[in-house]
Motif scaffolding. Structure first.
Motif, PDB file in Angstrom:
ATOM      1  N   LEU A  87       0.865  -1.174   0.000  1.00 48.95           N
ATOM      2  CA  LEU A  87       0.000   0.000   0.000  1.00 48.95           C
ATOM      3  C   LEU A  87       0.902   1.225   0.000  1.00 48.95           C
ATOM      4  N   PRO A  88       1.355   1.650  -1.172  1.00 50.82           N
ATOM      5  CA  PRO A  88       2.335   2.735  -1.239  1.00 50.82           C
ATOM      6  C   PRO A  88       1.756   4.075  -0.788  1.00 50.82           C
ATOM      7  N   PRO A  89       2.621   4.932  -0.287  1.00 52.72           N
ATOM      8  CA  PRO A  89       2.178   6.268   0.123  1.00 52.72           C
ATOM      9  C   PRO A  89       1.943   7.146  -1.098  1.00 52.72           C
ATOM     10  N   ALA A  90       1.401   8.323  -0.857  1.00 49.00           N
ATOM     11  CA  ALA A  90       1.317   9.323  -1.922  1.00 49.00           C
ATOM     12  C   ALA A  90       2.739   9.618  -2.379  1.00 49.00           C
ATOM     13  N   ARG A  91       2.907   9.920  -3.666  1.00 49.15           N
ATOM     14  CA  ARG A  91       4.262  10.147  -4.171  1.00 49.15           C
ATOM     15  C   ARG A  91       4.265  11.200  -5.254  1.00 49.15           C
ATOM     16  N   THR A  92       5.327  11.989  -5.239  1.00 50.68           N
ATOM     17  CA  THR A  92       5.587  12.965  -6.292  1.00 50.68           C
ATOM     18  C   THR A  92       6.994  12.719  -6.799  1.00 50.68           C
ATOM     19  N   CYS A  93       7.189  12.822  -8.104  1.00 51.54           N
ATOM     20  CA  CYS A  93       8.519  12.671  -8.681  1.00 51.54           C
ATOM     21  C   CYS A  93       8.746  13.839  -9.640  1.00 51.54           C
ATOM     22  N   VAL A  94       9.794  14.581  -9.389  1.00 52.58           N
ATOM     23  CA  VAL A  94      10.093  15.756 -10.204  1.00 52.58           C
ATOM     24  C   VAL A  94      11.559  15.749 -10.612  1.00 52.58           C
ATOM     25  N   VAL A  95      11.867  16.538 -11.615  1.00 51.28           N
ATOM     26  CA  VAL A  95      13.250  16.751 -12.027  1.00 51.28           C
ATOM     27  C   VAL A  95      13.720  18.057 -11.401  1.00 51.28           C
ATOM     28  N   GLY A  96      14.944  18.038 -10.883  1.00 50.90           N
ATOM     29  CA  GLY A  96      15.482  19.249 -10.277  1.00 50.90           C
ATOM     30  C   GLY A  96      16.993  19.271 -10.350  1.00 50.90           C
ATOM     31  N   GLU A  97      17.530  20.448 -10.228  1.00 51.31           N
ATOM     32  CA  GLU A  97      18.982  20.590 -10.199  1.00 51.31           C
ATOM     33  C   GLU A  97      19.488  20.099  -8.849  1.00 51.31           C
ATOM     34  N   MET A  98      20.531  19.290  -8.868  1.00 52.28           N
ATOM     35  CA  MET A  98      21.064  18.695  -7.652  1.00 52.28           C
ATOM     36  C   MET A  98      22.244  19.503  -7.121  1.00 52.28           C
ATOM     37  N   PHE A  99      22.597  19.231  -5.867  1.00 49.45           N
ATOM     38  CA  PHE A  99      23.708  19.940  -5.221  1.00 49.45           C
ATOM     39  C   PHE A  99      25.047  19.577  -5.855  1.00 49.45           C
ATOM     40  N   SER A 100      25.098  18.423  -6.529  1.00 53.84           N
ATOM     41  CA  SER A 100      26.312  17.955  -7.195  1.00 53.84           C
ATOM     42  C   SER A 100      25.915  17.375  -8.555  1.00 53.84           C
ATOM     43  N   ASN A 101      26.749  17.559  -9.563  1.00 54.52           N
ATOM     44  CA  ASN A 101      26.458  16.980 -10.879  1.00 54.52           C
ATOM     45  C   ASN A 101      26.396  15.467 -10.844  1.00 54.52           C
TER      46      ASN A 101
END
Length: 113
Positions: A87-101
């Motif tokens: 029973l998975p939780p609510a989830r969001t997946c986005v693209v973002g700039e990370m702190f390191s390449n």
């Protein structure tokens, strides 16, 4: 009352209020790994943090996943799907700039304590 778990400098590993834990972003310690390896490390780190504050992934309310690129979406999901409960939780997946390449994923969780 608000509890801060392992506060250090700019953030706490978790903040707990009214029985809900808000975890900071978790990412792999070995950024040389591919997306599967980094996802496994990030999720393992979340498991450990949840256990340390007295809860576990079965009590997650939401998961926020930040990916460096959506090209990694399917491989990340192959690891995530094996990790998450039936029973998975609510989830969001986005693209973002990370702190390191080299960082490919960062995961944040909210869970009941």
């Amino acid at each position: 009352m608000i509890k801060h778990y392992k506060p250090s400098g700019r953030y706490s590993v978790a903040t707990i209020h009214n029985g809900v834990a808000y975890l900071c972003g978790h990412y792999a310690s070995d950024l040389s790994k591919d997306i599967k390896g980094q996802t496994e490390e990030a999720l393992d780190s979340i498991d450990k943090s949840l256990l340390e504050i007295g809860t576990d992934k079965s009590k997650m309310l939401s998961v926020m996943i930040h990916l460096k690129t959506m090209d990694d979406y399917a491989e990340m999901n192959s690891v995530y799907d094996n990790w998450v409960a039936k029973l998975p939780p609510a989830r969001t997946c986005v693209v973002g700039e990370m702190f390191s390449n080299d960082c490919l994923i960062e995961v944040t969780v909210t869970a009941v304590v």
